[in-house]
Design a protein around this motif. Structure first.
Motif, PDB file in Angstrom:
ATOM      1  N   MET A  17     -10.853 -38.985  14.721  1.00 45.01           N
ATOM      2  CA  MET A  17     -10.667 -37.973  15.760  1.00 45.01           C
ATOM      3  C   MET A  17     -11.914 -37.096  15.890  1.00 45.01           C
ATOM      4  O   MET A  17     -12.340 -36.759  16.993  1.00 45.01           O
ATOM      5  CB  MET A  17      -9.439 -37.113  15.461  1.00 45.01           C
ATOM      6  N   ARG A  18     -12.512 -36.737  14.771  1.00 36.45           N
ATOM      7  CA  ARG A  18     -13.734 -35.927  14.811  1.00 36.45           C
ATOM      8  C   ARG A  18     -14.868 -36.717  15.452  1.00 36.45           C
ATOM      9  O   ARG A  18     -15.637 -36.186  16.252  1.00 36.45           O
ATOM     10  CB  ARG A  18     -14.105 -35.482  13.400  1.00 36.45           C
ATOM     11  N   ARG A  19     -14.957 -37.996  15.138  1.00 37.75           N
ATOM     12  CA  ARG A  19     -15.990 -38.855  15.736  1.00 37.75           C
ATOM     13  C   ARG A  19     -15.807 -38.917  17.249  1.00 37.75           C
ATOM     14  O   ARG A  19     -16.771 -38.863  18.003  1.00 37.75           O
ATOM     15  CB  ARG A  19     -15.905 -40.258  15.133  1.00 37.75           C
ATOM     16  N   GLN A  20     -14.558 -39.018  17.704  1.00 41.21           N
ATOM     17  CA  GLN A  20     -14.273 -39.049  19.137  1.00 41.21           C
ATOM     18  C   GLN A  20     -14.703 -37.739  19.797  1.00 41.21           C
ATOM     19  O   GLN A  20     -15.244 -37.752  20.902  1.00 41.21           O
ATOM     20  CB  GLN A  20     -12.788 -39.304  19.389  1.00 41.21           C
ATOM     21  N   LYS A  21     -14.481 -36.615  19.131  1.00 42.24           N
ATOM     22  CA  LYS A  21     -14.908 -35.311  19.663  1.00 42.24           C
ATOM     23  C   LYS A  21     -16.422 -35.260  19.811  1.00 42.24           C
ATOM     24  O   LYS A  21     -16.940 -34.769  20.811  1.00 42.24           O
ATOM     25  CB  LYS A  21     -14.465 -34.170  18.744  1.00 42.24           C
ATOM     26  N   VAL A  22     -17.128 -35.761  18.799  1.00 41.55           N
ATOM     27  CA  VAL A  22     -18.590 -35.763  18.830  1.00 41.55           C
ATOM     28  C   VAL A  22     -19.095 -36.643  19.974  1.00 41.55           C
ATOM     29  O   VAL A  22     -19.974 -36.243  20.739  1.00 41.55           O
ATOM     30  CB  VAL A  22     -19.177 -36.225  17.476  1.00 41.55           C
ATOM     31  N   LEU A  23     -18.528 -37.825  20.106  1.00 43.45           N
ATOM     32  CA  LEU A  23     -18.954 -38.726  21.171  1.00 43.45           C
ATOM     33  C   LEU A  23     -18.655 -38.146  22.550  1.00 43.45           C
ATOM     34  O   LEU A  23     -19.475 -38.259  23.472  1.00 43.45           O
ATOM     35  CB  LEU A  23     -18.278 -40.096  21.018  1.00 43.45           C
ATOM     36  N   MET A  24     -17.507 -37.502  22.701  1.00 43.76           N
ATOM     37  CA  MET A  24     -17.155 -36.890  23.977  1.00 43.76           C
ATOM     38  C   MET A  24     -18.125 -35.755  24.303  1.00 43.76           C
ATOM     39  O   MET A  24     -18.578 -35.623  25.441  1.00 43.76           O
ATOM     40  CB  MET A  24     -15.722 -36.362  23.935  1.00 43.76           C
ATOM     41  N   LEU A  25     -18.481 -34.950  23.309  1.00 41.44           N
ATOM     42  CA  LEU A  25     -19.440 -33.874  23.508  1.00 41.44           C
ATOM     43  C   LEU A  25     -20.796 -34.439  23.923  1.00 41.44           C
ATOM     44  O   LEU A  25     -21.428 -33.941  24.859  1.00 41.44           O
ATOM     45  CB  LEU A  25     -19.573 -33.040  22.229  1.00 41.44           C
ATOM     46  N   TRP A  48     -34.140 -34.081  23.574  1.00 43.37           N
ATOM     47  CA  TRP A  48     -33.663 -33.059  22.638  1.00 43.37           C
ATOM     48  C   TRP A  48     -32.247 -33.381  22.162  1.00 43.37           C
ATOM     49  O   TRP A  48     -31.960 -33.335  20.970  1.00 43.37           O
ATOM     50  CB  TRP A  48     -33.703 -31.680  23.313  1.00 43.37           C
ATOM     51  N   ALA A  49     -31.359 -33.709  23.110  1.00 42.10           N
ATOM     52  CA  ALA A  49     -29.970 -34.020  22.754  1.00 42.10           C
ATOM     53  C   ALA A  49     -29.911 -35.232  21.820  1.00 42.10           C
ATOM     54  O   ALA A  49     -29.210 -35.209  20.804  1.00 42.10           O
ATOM     55  CB  ALA A  49     -29.142 -34.274  24.013  1.00 42.10           C
ATOM     56  N   ARG A  50     -30.643 -36.265  22.156  1.00 43.48           N
ATOM     57  CA  ARG A  50     -30.665 -37.468  21.313  1.00 43.48           C
ATOM     58  C   ARG A  50     -31.116 -37.163  19.898  1.00 43.48           C
ATOM     59  O   ARG A  50     -30.500 -37.610  18.927  1.00 43.48           O
ATOM     60  CB  ARG A  50     -31.616 -38.507  21.915  1.00 43.48           C
ATOM     61  N   GLU A  51     -32.209 -36.400  19.795  1.00 40.34           N
ATOM     62  CA  GLU A  51     -32.748 -36.077  18.470  1.00 40.34           C
ATOM     63  C   GLU A  51     -31.777 -35.232  17.656  1.00 40.34           C
ATOM     64  O   GLU A  51     -31.614 -35.460  16.453  1.00 40.34           O
ATOM     65  CB  GLU A  51     -34.099 -35.361  18.600  1.00 40.34           C
ATOM     66  N   GLU A  52     -31.126 -34.268  18.289  1.00 43.49           N
ATOM     67  CA  GLU A  52     -30.162 -33.428  17.570  1.00 43.49           C
ATOM     68  C   GLU A  52     -29.007 -34.262  17.018  1.00 43.49           C
ATOM     69  O   GLU A  52     -28.594 -34.092  15.879  1.00 43.49           O
ATOM     70  CB  GLU A  52     -29.613 -32.331  18.489  1.00 43.49           C
ATOM     71  N   PHE A  53     -28.486 -35.156  17.847  1.00 37.92           N
ATOM     72  CA  PHE A  53     -27.358 -35.975  17.392  1.00 37.92           C
ATOM     73  C   PHE A  53     -27.817 -36.975  16.323  1.00 37.92           C
ATOM     74  O   PHE A  53     -27.103 -37.203  15.353  1.00 37.92           O
ATOM     75  CB  PHE A  53     -26.688 -36.685  18.578  1.00 37.92           C
ATOM     76  N   VAL A  74     -20.950 -24.681  22.837  1.00 36.63           N
ATOM     77  CA  VAL A  74     -21.537 -23.446  23.371  1.00 36.63           C
ATOM     78  C   VAL A  74     -22.806 -23.762  24.151  1.00 36.63           C
ATOM     79  O   VAL A  74     -23.020 -23.237  25.257  1.00 36.63           O
ATOM     80  CB  VAL A  74     -21.813 -22.439  22.230  1.00 36.63           C
ATOM     81  N   GLN A  75     -23.653 -24.612  23.607  1.00 34.92           N
ATOM     82  CA  GLN A  75     -24.892 -24.973  24.290  1.00 34.92           C
ATOM     83  C   GLN A  75     -24.603 -25.721  25.594  1.00 34.92           C
ATOM     84  O   GLN A  75     -25.296 -25.522  26.599  1.00 34.92           O
ATOM     85  CB  GLN A  75     -25.782 -25.806  23.374  1.00 34.92           C
ATOM     86  N   LEU A  76     -23.577 -26.561  25.596  1.00 37.48           N
ATOM     87  CA  LEU A  76     -23.182 -27.259  26.813  1.00 37.48           C
ATOM     88  C   LEU A  76     -22.735 -26.268  27.874  1.00 37.48           C
ATOM     89  O   LEU A  76     -23.128 -26.373  29.049  1.00 37.48           O
ATOM     90  CB  LEU A  76     -22.069 -28.268  26.521  1.00 37.48           C
ATOM     91  N   LYS A  77     -21.928 -25.295  27.493  1.00 37.64           N
ATOM     92  CA  LYS A  77     -21.467 -24.278  28.447  1.00 37.64           C
ATOM     93  C   LYS A  77     -22.634 -23.485  29.010  1.00 37.64           C
ATOM     94  O   LYS A  77     -22.666 -23.175  30.207  1.00 37.64           O
ATOM     95  CB  LYS A  77     -20.446 -23.353  27.795  1.00 37.64           C
ATOM     96  N   GLU A  78     -23.608 -23.147  28.167  1.00 36.60           N
ATOM     97  CA  GLU A  78     -24.802 -22.439  28.636  1.00 36.60           C
ATOM     98  C   GLU A  78     -25.573 -23.281  29.645  1.00 36.60           C
ATOM     99  O   GLU A  78     -26.014 -22.776  30.675  1.00 36.60           O
ATOM    100  CB  GLU A  78     -25.714 -22.095  27.462  1.00 36.60           C
ATOM    101  N   LEU A  79     -25.725 -24.560  29.352  1.00 33.65           N
ATOM    102  CA  LEU A  79     -26.419 -25.465  30.268  1.00 33.65           C
ATOM    103  C   LEU A  79     -25.679 -25.559  31.596  1.00 33.65           C
ATOM    104  O   LEU A  79     -26.294 -25.498  32.663  1.00 33.65           O
ATOM    105  CB  LEU A  79     -26.558 -26.849  29.638  1.00 33.65           C
TER     106      LEU A  79
END
Length: 88
Positions: A17-25, A48-53, A74-79
């Motif tokens: 379930m956590r993996r699914q949350k990460v992939l969805m994000l 940047w997103a690729r490197e962070e993940f 939070v960063q997604l909402k800011e974007l």
């Protein structure tokens, strides 16, 4: 206590379930980045997103992963807010 029949690499339900949350994000971040009009900015954000993940791919501690998901949200909402302001 009986031994589990699952192979050692199988994820628990919580991990799945956590993996699914990460992939969805990750998908939602990439979708938001596609809306950036400037090509160089879009490429920078995508990289940047690729490197962070990738950098956090090996994280296993529950609290740390939960914190990273929260920070990513939070960063997604800011974007998304920035993109909405840029369009108006």
């Amino acid at each position: 206590m009986a031994a589990s029949r699952l192979p050692p690499a199988t994820l628990t339900l919580k991990q799945f379930m956590r993996r699914q949350k990460v992939l969805m994000l990750y998908r939602r971040i990439l979708q938001a980045i596609r809306q950036v009009s400037n090509d160089s900015d879009r490429k920078y954000l995508k990289d940047w997103a690729r490197e962070e993940f990738k950098r956090n791919k090996s994280a296993t501690e529950e609290d740390a992963i939960r914190m990273m998901i929260t920070q990513g949200t939070v960063q997604l909402k800011e974007l998304e807010k920035t993109l909405a302001l840029a369009k108006s």
